[in-house]
Design an enzyme around this catalytic site. Structure first.
Site, PDB file in Angstrom:
ATOM      1  CD  GLN A   1       6.248 -28.502  66.412  1.00  0.00           C
ATOM      2  OE1 GLN A   1       6.531 -27.790  65.476  1.00  0.00           O
ATOM      3  NE2 GLN A   1       5.698 -28.026  67.510  1.00  0.00           N
TER       4      GLN A   1
ATOM      5  CE  LYS B   1      13.285 -29.325  68.681  1.00  0.00           C
ATOM      6  NZ  LYS B   1      12.578 -30.554  69.004  1.00  0.00           N
TER       7      LYS B   1
ATOM      8  CG  ASP C   1       8.562 -34.151  72.470  1.00  0.00           C
ATOM      9  OD1 ASP C   1       8.342 -32.955  72.698  1.00  0.00           O
ATOM     10  OD2 ASP C   1       7.696 -34.935  72.059  1.00  0.00           O
TER      11      ASP C   1
ATOM     12  N   GLY D   1       6.916 -27.580  73.158  1.00  0.00           N
ATOM     13  CA  GLY D   1       7.235 -27.415  74.576  1.00  0.00           C
ATOM     14  C   GLY D   1       8.710 -27.640  74.776  1.00  0.00           C
ATOM     15  CG  HIS D   2      11.805 -25.860  73.554  1.00  0.00           C
ATOM     16  ND1 HIS D   2      12.316 -24.882  72.743  1.00  0.00           N
ATOM     17  CD2 HIS D   2      11.597 -26.933  72.760  1.00  0.00           C
ATOM     18  CE1 HIS D   2      12.389 -25.334  71.504  1.00  0.00           C
ATOM     19  NE2 HIS D   2      11.966 -26.574  71.499  1.00  0.00           N
TER      20      HIS D   2
END
Ligand code: IMP
Length: 429
Positions: free
Chosen positions: A227, A16, A13, A40-41
């Site tokens: 991650q 990125k 988180d 999750g992005h």
């Protein structure tokens, strides 16, 4: 030849997604190589916010080829939902610009059920996983006997035979672990997954061969880590980690592209630390400052919505993440979140059993008893989210980012002061 890799140096988180999205302009292919729909992005593209999980950030750019490579574990149902959701919002639906590895492993419903029971059985000490079946799927991959890969889905006879055996085995295990368990119906799962395979078929390819070809043709590759380095299965805060090589170590084994092809490794850190799920967190804040960081930084999981644990920047942990990943330069993200805090602390060493160290402990119990040694720096009491040139930062902000870069022992490449593309300051790395 140009291949850039972007990895998180903390517990994930680190923003990125924004960095990958920015760098996508200068690349032809974007590659996800590990993890699954645990990631999750959040990407802001053309003024719209997209939450991506299995799809690489490059998928929003029709010019770029997005690759979901071999080291990823794929939940086909969730992936199709994501493809449909992006397609419905974007002017250009996802088409010829997505490739999915036929060697990638597939997540099935029994993986999530196994994970739920295993986490419950850890009683007071759960890993705090995302409950997406990621760990059990990687277990089956390593175990080989009960694994099913994307390429298998395209061979119906083989797939049916393999799935029938696997489901029979899983029903025995799950019944033993949970007496209330209702056995799974292999035929029903077979039909459901055959439907997914039909829809995914146009995207399925030998991505390793594709990437080798792309390199030969001089295409510019961008590897997008999911991650962070400290969640790496081998080198992270085991067992409170994810099940893949989420540090820079995973680029090679996850994509099939030699690490010697990587021309630049960029490490991303947040200006502070966060962690989701269980495991020791040396600089964690349980006070109102931690809550302020959580609220201002919107530190709630993209995938699960869970509040993230927040703390001061940990130079020991991030420095270790940087060495693991072998970074050439760093990005400091979410710097604006610290605005308005009078004093800022940075952890420069750990005290473990009365001894000071800057080495990151290999055993989780040593990490759990580590006491942070802090350096206190002045904060900046103004809004920095509109700053666009490094020289316009207040002196205290410069001192802070330079201390972080020093501890991580890598030159500063980018500072991010907000989610938008414009809120990015490029430095001379
Ligand atoms: P899993 O990956 O679902 O097995 O979860 C293992 C650990 O990794 C848990 O602590 C999760 O919270 C953490 N984790 C997994 N994916 C992410 C991510 O994308 N960001 C941050 N933490 C993650």
């Amino acid at each position: 030849m140009s291949a850039t890799s972007v990895v998180g140096l903390q517990w994930g988180d680190e923003a990125k997604g924004k960095i990958v999205d920015l760098l996508t302009d200068e690349h032809d292919v974007v590659v996800r190589y590990q993890g699954g729909n645990n990631a999750g992005h959040t990407v802001v593209f053309n003024g719209q916010t997209y939450k991506l999980s299995q799809l690489p950030a490059g998928v929003l750019h029709p010019r770029v080829v997005s690759v979901i490579a071999t080291g990823v574990v794929i939940n086909p149902e969730a992936l199709l939902r994501e493809i449909d959701a992006i397609g419905a919002r974007s002017s250009q639906p996802i088409g010829g610009n997505l490739l999915i590895s036929d060697r990638a492993h597939v997540i099935f419903p029994y993986h999530g059920l196994e994970e739920a029971v295993l986490e419950k059985n850890r009683k007071g000490d759960p890993i705090g996983t995302t409950m997406r079946g990621i760990g059990p799927c990687y277990c089956d991959k390593a175990g080989r006997t009960h694994a099913i890969r994307v390429g298998d889905l395209c061979r119906p006879e083989y797939f049916r035979r393999q799935l029938t055996d696997v489901v029979a085995h899983k029903n025995v295990i799950l019944r033993a672990l949970d007496p209330g368990f209702v056995p799974l119906d292999a035929e029903r799962i077979y039909k459901e997954y055959l439907g997914y395979a039909e829809r995914l078929r146009p995207f399925i390819a030998d991505t390793t061969a594709y990437l080798h070809r792309a390199l030969r043709e001089g295409k510019r590759l961008l590897f997008e880590g999911a991650q962070g380095s400290l969640l790496d299965i081998d080198h992270g805060t085991y067992p409170f980690v994810t099940s893949s090589n989420s540090s820079g170590c995973g680029v090679h084994n996850g994509s099939g592209v030699s690490e010697r092809a990587i021309t630049k490794m960029i490490g991303v850190v947040k200006a502070y630390s966060t962690r989701v799920g269980g495991g020791p967190f040396v600089t964690e804040l349980h006070d109102e400052i931690g809550q302020q960081i959580r609220d201002v930084g919107h530190e709630y999981g993209t995938v699960t919505g869970r509040p993230r644990r927040c703390g001061w920047f940990d130079g020991v942990a991030a420095g270790y993440g940087a060495r693991l990943s072998g970074v050439d330069s760093i990005v400091i993200a979410l710097l604006d979140v610290l605005s308005g805090l009078k004093e800022l602390k940075i952890c420069v060493a750990y005290e473990i059993g009365g001894e000071q160290t800057t080495e990151f402990p290999s055993h989780v119990s040593d990490l759990a008893r580590a006491v942070p040694v802090y350096r206190t720096l002045p904060g900046w009491m103004c809004d920095i989210s509109k700053v666009r040139r490094y020289e316009d930062f207040p002196a205290a902000t410069k001192q802070y980012v330079e201390t972080v870069a020093d501890l991580v022992a890598a030159p500063l490449e980018i500072v991010s002061v907000g989610p938008d593309r414009e809120q990015t300051i490029f430095c001379d790395a």
